[in-house]
Design a protein around this motif. Structure first.
Motif, PDB file in Angstrom:
ATOM      1  N   UNK A  13      34.153  48.859  35.384  1.00  0.00           N
ATOM      2  CA  UNK A  13      34.180  48.533  36.808  1.00  0.00           C
ATOM      3  C   UNK A  13      34.506  47.059  37.032  1.00  0.00           C
ATOM      4  N   UNK A  14      33.900  46.190  36.232  1.00  0.00           N
ATOM      5  CA  UNK A  14      34.157  44.752  36.368  1.00  0.00           C
ATOM      6  C   UNK A  14      35.594  44.429  35.986  1.00  0.00           C
ATOM      7  N   UNK A  15      36.104  45.063  34.944  1.00  0.00           N
ATOM      8  CA  UNK A  15      37.482  44.831  34.506  1.00  0.00           C
ATOM      9  C   UNK A  15      38.472  45.239  35.597  1.00  0.00           C
ATOM     10  N   UNK A  16      38.239  46.412  36.196  1.00  0.00           N
ATOM     11  CA  UNK A  16      39.104  46.873  37.288  1.00  0.00           C
ATOM     12  C   UNK A  16      39.071  45.880  38.452  1.00  0.00           C
ATOM     13  N   UNK A  17      37.883  45.355  38.736  1.00  0.00           N
ATOM     14  CA  UNK A  17      37.739  44.378  39.814  1.00  0.00           C
ATOM     15  C   UNK A  17      38.554  43.120  39.529  1.00  0.00           C
ATOM     16  N   UNK A  18      38.489  42.621  38.296  1.00  0.00           N
ATOM     17  CA  UNK A  18      39.263  41.426  37.934  1.00  0.00           C
ATOM     18  C   UNK A  18      40.765  41.678  38.078  1.00  0.00           C
ATOM     19  N   UNK A  19      41.201  42.868  37.660  1.00  0.00           N
ATOM     20  CA  UNK A  19      42.621  43.208  37.779  1.00  0.00           C
ATOM     21  C   UNK A  19      43.035  43.215  39.256  1.00  0.00           C
ATOM     22  N   UNK A  20      42.173  43.752  40.107  1.00  0.00           N
ATOM     23  CA  UNK A  20      42.483  43.784  41.540  1.00  0.00           C
ATOM     24  C   UNK A  20      42.578  42.375  42.117  1.00  0.00           C
TER      25      UNK A  20
ATOM     26  N   UNK B 279      28.744  36.639  47.441  1.00  0.00           N
ATOM     27  CA  UNK B 279      28.849  35.203  47.213  1.00  0.00           C
ATOM     28  C   UNK B 279      28.749  34.884  45.720  1.00  0.00           C
ATOM     29  N   UNK B 280      29.697  34.092  45.209  1.00  0.00           N
ATOM     30  CA  UNK B 280      29.667  33.658  43.824  1.00  0.00           C
ATOM     31  C   UNK B 280      30.053  34.706  42.813  1.00  0.00           C
ATOM     32  N   UNK B 281      30.602  35.841  43.263  1.00  0.00           N
ATOM     33  CA  UNK B 281      30.952  36.926  42.358  1.00  0.00           C
ATOM     34  C   UNK B 281      32.453  37.190  42.389  1.00  0.00           C
ATOM     35  N   UNK B 282      32.982  37.645  41.253  1.00  0.00           N
ATOM     36  CA  UNK B 282      34.364  38.105  41.193  1.00  0.00           C
ATOM     37  C   UNK B 282      34.434  39.616  41.035  1.00  0.00           C
TER      38      UNK B 282
END
Length: 312
Positions: A59-66, A251-254
């Protein structure tokens, strides 16, 4: 996207950032439990809160790609429209219009890439010439306002925005307004000049009345700038209530989460009979409208002092 109210899929839109000045924080009490009346058209709470808050690796990886895809997309669209703006240097109003179209295309693309379900309400109030104001709790708010503010709208930003690569130069070319936040007198003068330009050129304005982004999603006190603009331009104020963006991008999150987002336009507030001696009353009135329409997690804490700041 669930777009109630019959808004057209492609409408010319643009964005804004505003006075990021600090305000002394009053003492805070824990809020009493309030039963929030559900507004007509909102989904039931059980439905809006049901999404998977997954912090797993995939989920975090997909978020970074987005996020990276959003950045690249914005750089491409900004470069393309910068060329268009340069070709339109002799025609200021056309540059404003193209700035709005740039915002609509870029904002819609960015929201599509992020993938959050968006519900839009009150679109019958979305195309009026007015001062549009919005609460601000997430970077996603800017994407939404880029997409959803009407053609012929300008924003107000700190003067340093010109140093943002490509985007800052495009902002200036699109005839948006910059102010010096470090000098209150100069900022007030800039607002007066902005109000004159808005009336003269038959424009609308978009502004964040809180002046900065909320760190926890809860509504902050409103500054006085939007009321000064209303007093000088006599344009109606159209509140835009954004719900859920603080959960989608915290806030403060990617990590972008698939939280549902609601954009609700409220009926215009007439300012034709407003007077300068009641400035604080108008700020409180508009702030109370937001408190009434925001969901409980975004309502402000009960304050020991007035909601308004002394900053303009």
């Amino acid at each position: 996207m669930d777009n109630t109210g019959g808004a057209s899929f492609m409408r010319n839109r643009r964005f804004e950032s505003f006075l990021d000045t600090s305000c002394e924080q009053p003492n805070v009490k824990e809020p009493p439990r309030v039963s929030v009346k559900q507004e007509a058209g909102f989904r039931p709470k059980a439905e809006t809160d049901q999404y998977v808050d997954d912090d797993g690796f995939i989920s975090v990886l997909i978020s970074y790609v987005r996020i990276v895809t959003c950045f690249v997309t914005m750089m491409v669209t900004t470069f393309v429209w910068a060329i268009v703006m340069l070709l339109l240097l002799p025609w200021p109003y056309q540059r404003i219009r193209q700035g709005n179209i740039y915002g609509h295309v870029s904002g819609r693309l960015l929201m599509w890439i992020l993938g959050n379900p968006v519900k839009i309400e009150g679109t019958e109030f979305a195309d009026k010439r007015a001062i549009y104001i919005s609460n601000h709790a997430s970077p996603i708010d800017i994407f939404l306002l880029m997409w959803l503010t009407p053609t012929g709208t300008v924003g107000i930003a700190k003067k340093e925005i010109i140093w943002y690569p490509l985007f800052g130069q495009l902002y200036v070319l699109a005839k948006h307004i910059r102010i010096d936040r470090s000098n209150p007198s100069a900022a007030i003068q800039s607002l007066k000049e902005a109000a004159h330009a808005i009336v003269k050129d038959n424009l609308s304005l978009i502004i964040f009345p809180e002046g900065t982004r909320s760190q926890n999603g809860r509504l902050l006190p409103f500054k006085k700038g939007f009321v000064h603009m209303a007093l000088q331009s006599r344009l109606p104020i159209v509140p835009i209530v954004l719900s859920g963006t603080h959960r989608a991008w915290r806030k403060g999150s990617l990590h972008i989460r698939p939280a549902p987002i609601t954009v609700k336009y409220l009926p215009p507030i007439s300012t034709s009979d407003w007077t300068a001696d009641k400035l604080d009353d108008y700020i409180k009135m508009v702030h109370d409208i937001y408190v009434k329409n925001l969901p409980e997690p975004q309502k402000p804490f009960v304050l020991d002092s007035t909601r308004t700041c002394s900053n303009s």
